[in-house]
Design an enzyme around this catalytic site. Structure first.
Site, short mmCIF file in Angstrom:
data_model
loop_
_atom_site.label_atom_id
_atom_site.label_comp_id
_atom_site.label_asym_id
_atom_site.label_seq_id
_atom_site.Cartn_x
_atom_site.Cartn_y
_atom_site.Cartn_z
N TYR A 147 -32.33 -6.73 40.20
CA TYR A 147 -31.55 -5.75 40.96
C TYR A 147 -31.39 -4.45 40.16
CZ TYR A 147 -27.24 -3.47 42.63
OH TYR A 147 -26.31 -2.56 43.05
N1 LIG Z 1 -20.20 -3.03 45.44
C1 LIG Z 1 -20.41 -2.70 44.16
O1 LIG Z 1 -19.70 -3.16 43.25
C2 LIG Z 1 -21.53 -1.77 43.78
C3 LIG Z 1 -21.69 -1.44 42.42
C4 LIG Z 1 -22.71 -0.58 42.08
C5 LIG Z 1 -23.52 -0.02 43.03
N2 LIG Z 1 -23.34 -0.36 44.34
C6 LIG Z 1 -24.22 0.24 45.33
O2 LIG Z 1 -23.43 0.78 46.37
C7 LIG Z 1 -24.12 0.69 47.62
C8 LIG Z 1 -23.26 -0.02 48.65
O3 LIG Z 1 -22.97 -1.34 48.18
P1 LIG Z 1 -22.01 -2.32 49.00
O4 LIG Z 1 -21.34 -3.19 48.01
O5 LIG Z 1 -21.20 -1.54 49.96
O6 LIG Z 1 -23.09 -3.22 49.77
P2 LIG Z 1 -23.22 -3.61 51.32
O7 LIG Z 1 -24.28 -4.65 51.39
O8 LIG Z 1 -21.89 -3.95 51.87
O9 LIG Z 1 -23.73 -2.26 51.98
C9 LIG Z 1 -25.09 -1.86 51.96
C10 LIG Z 1 -25.52 -1.58 53.39
O10 LIG Z 1 -26.86 -1.10 53.39
C11 LIG Z 1 -27.53 -1.62 54.53
N3 LIG Z 1 -28.97 -1.59 54.26
C12 LIG Z 1 -29.66 -2.32 53.35
N4 LIG Z 1 -30.97 -2.02 53.41
C13 LIG Z 1 -31.12 -1.05 54.35
C14 LIG Z 1 -32.23 -0.33 54.86
N5 LIG Z 1 -33.48 -0.56 54.40
N6 LIG Z 1 -32.03 0.58 55.84
C15 LIG Z 1 -30.77 0.81 56.33
N7 LIG Z 1 -29.67 0.15 55.88
C16 LIG Z 1 -29.84 -0.77 54.91
C17 LIG Z 1 -26.98 -3.03 54.68
O11 LIG Z 1 -27.11 -3.54 55.99
C18 LIG Z 1 -25.52 -2.85 54.26
O12 LIG Z 1 -24.67 -2.66 55.38
C19 LIG Z 1 -25.44 -0.01 47.30
O13 LIG Z 1 -26.41 0.98 47.07
C20 LIG Z 1 -25.15 -0.75 46.01
O14 LIG Z 1 -26.34 -0.97 45.26
C21 LIG Z 1 -22.37 -1.23 44.74
#
Ligand SMILES: NC(=O)c1ccc[n+]([C@@H]2O[C@H](COP(=O)([O-])OP(=O)(O)OC[C@H]3O[C@@H](n4cnc5c(N)ncnc54)[C@H](O)[C@@H]3O)[C@@H](O)[C@H]2O)c1
Length: 322
Positions: free
Chosen positions: A149
């Protein structure tokens, strides 16, 4: 101002979307409603945004759909769409990570080349650091991901920086550290711990529980995203966005138990591949350039997440990710 929010139905995306709508922006949200957890939960995440006439939504996959029209119609992009999570990124699911994290980001950036003046805020991750060299970790520390990841998030972040440097695309990457709060993904630790505290069930802890994380409340992430949309910083910039404290997992569990008024029974299992021992953000750069200053204490943030968990409709975690 019209903002394109990718991943708008996710945990962080739904909060960013609502905050932008409340600030007077129009939001076009896109999300593939992918199956990393129940798509019904993601649809419900959009309930608040759907109350606004200034919100529109399209279900599409950025790795395959035509992205150019989306970029042509907006003034700025918050690119949150991704396949998140360290542990499931091993094995056959890696393809999904490459498609949703690397290919999708490259396609957004290609479309952005035609409109380089549009700010693109990208959600990178603390997982790019792996076992960090120093704590708190500044952005200048050598990124050395420890999970597949993390490799895909670093690749996407590098793409953002090089489209910035080569084509002047106004990208800003925010390295988010362990985000928590209402609507947190069901596979994430605090979601499982809050549920266990309220339901009196056991939780699984990977490793000895003494691993530390810099936990960041989702409202602070929203503030950082909004500052990154508005601040005049160089294309390709990278910022840490952390919550300001390093807390051991067992201490966070104790705090949740205290807030819930009920002990949490822990089952310890061996540490999972890809998990690092510690994360800790040096946010000096974000404070200076973006005026970022995390406001929520862990206690306040967890109280908000517990209250949400209590009121949320049941959304059991998918077995594979617990
Ligand atoms: N939650 C955390 O602690 C955290 C930490 C660091 C980085 N991030 C980053 O923040 C972002 C959001 O994370 P989150 O925790 O809200 O995750 P999440 O899974 O709740 O949200 C991500 C969304 O992206 C959508 N998605 C995935 N692939 C897609 C595509 N090809 N086209 C369109 N939509 C797509 C999914 O359906 C999902 O709703 C991500 O980029 C994640 O890597 C999150």
């Amino acid at each position: 101002m019209q903002v394109l929010v990718t991943g708008c139905a996710g945990f962080i995306g739904s909060h960013v979307t609502e905050a932008l709508l409340e600030s007077g922006a129009a939001v076009h949200g896109v999300d593939s409603l992918s199956t990393n957890y129940d798509p019904e939960t993601k649809r419900r995440n959009l309930d608040g945004a759907r109350e606004w006439d200034s919100f529109t939504f399209a279900e599409l996959d950025l790795a395959t759909a035509r992205v150019e029209p989306l970029l042509a119609e907006c003034d700025a992009v918050v690119h949150l769409a991704a396949e998140p999570g360290v542990r499931p990124s091993w094995g056959s699911r890696f393809d999904v990570y490459v498609a949703n994290n690397v290919v999708a980001t490259q396609r957004v950036l290609e479309a952005a080349k035609e409109h380089p003046e549009r700010r693109i805020v990208f959600a990178s991750s603390s997982s790019v650091y792996g076992h960090a060299e120093t704590f708190p970790t500044p952005e200048s520390a050598r990124p050395r991901p420890f999970s597949p990841y993390g490799v895909t998030k670093l690749a996407a972040e590098h793409l953002c920086s090089l489209y910035g440097e080569n084509y002047g695309v106004e990208t800003v990457s925010l390295r988010l550290f362990s985000v928590y709060g209402p609507r947190q993904r069901p596979d994430m630790a605090f979601h499982r711990f809050c549920r266990a505290a309220l339901e009196g069930t056991q939780v699984t802890v990977y490793g000895d529980g003494l691993q530390t994380r810099d936990f960041t409340f989702v409202a602070d992430v929203v503030a950082a995203v909004r500052a990154a949309l508005a601040s005049p910083v160089a294309p390709g910039s990278v910022y840490n966005v952390g919550g300001g404290s390093q807390v051991a997992l067992v201490d966070a569990i104790d705090l949740i138990a205290e807030l819930a008024g009920r002990p949490i029974e822990i089952e310890k299992v061996p540490a999972a591949a890809g998990d690092v021992r510690a994360t800790g953000a040096d946010v000096t750069r974000a404070r200076g350039d973006l005026g970022y200053s995390p406001a929520a204490s862990l206690e306040e943030g967890l109280a908000a997440q517990l209250a949400w968990t209590e009121g949320a409709r049941p959304a059991p975690a998918t077995g594979a990710f617990t």
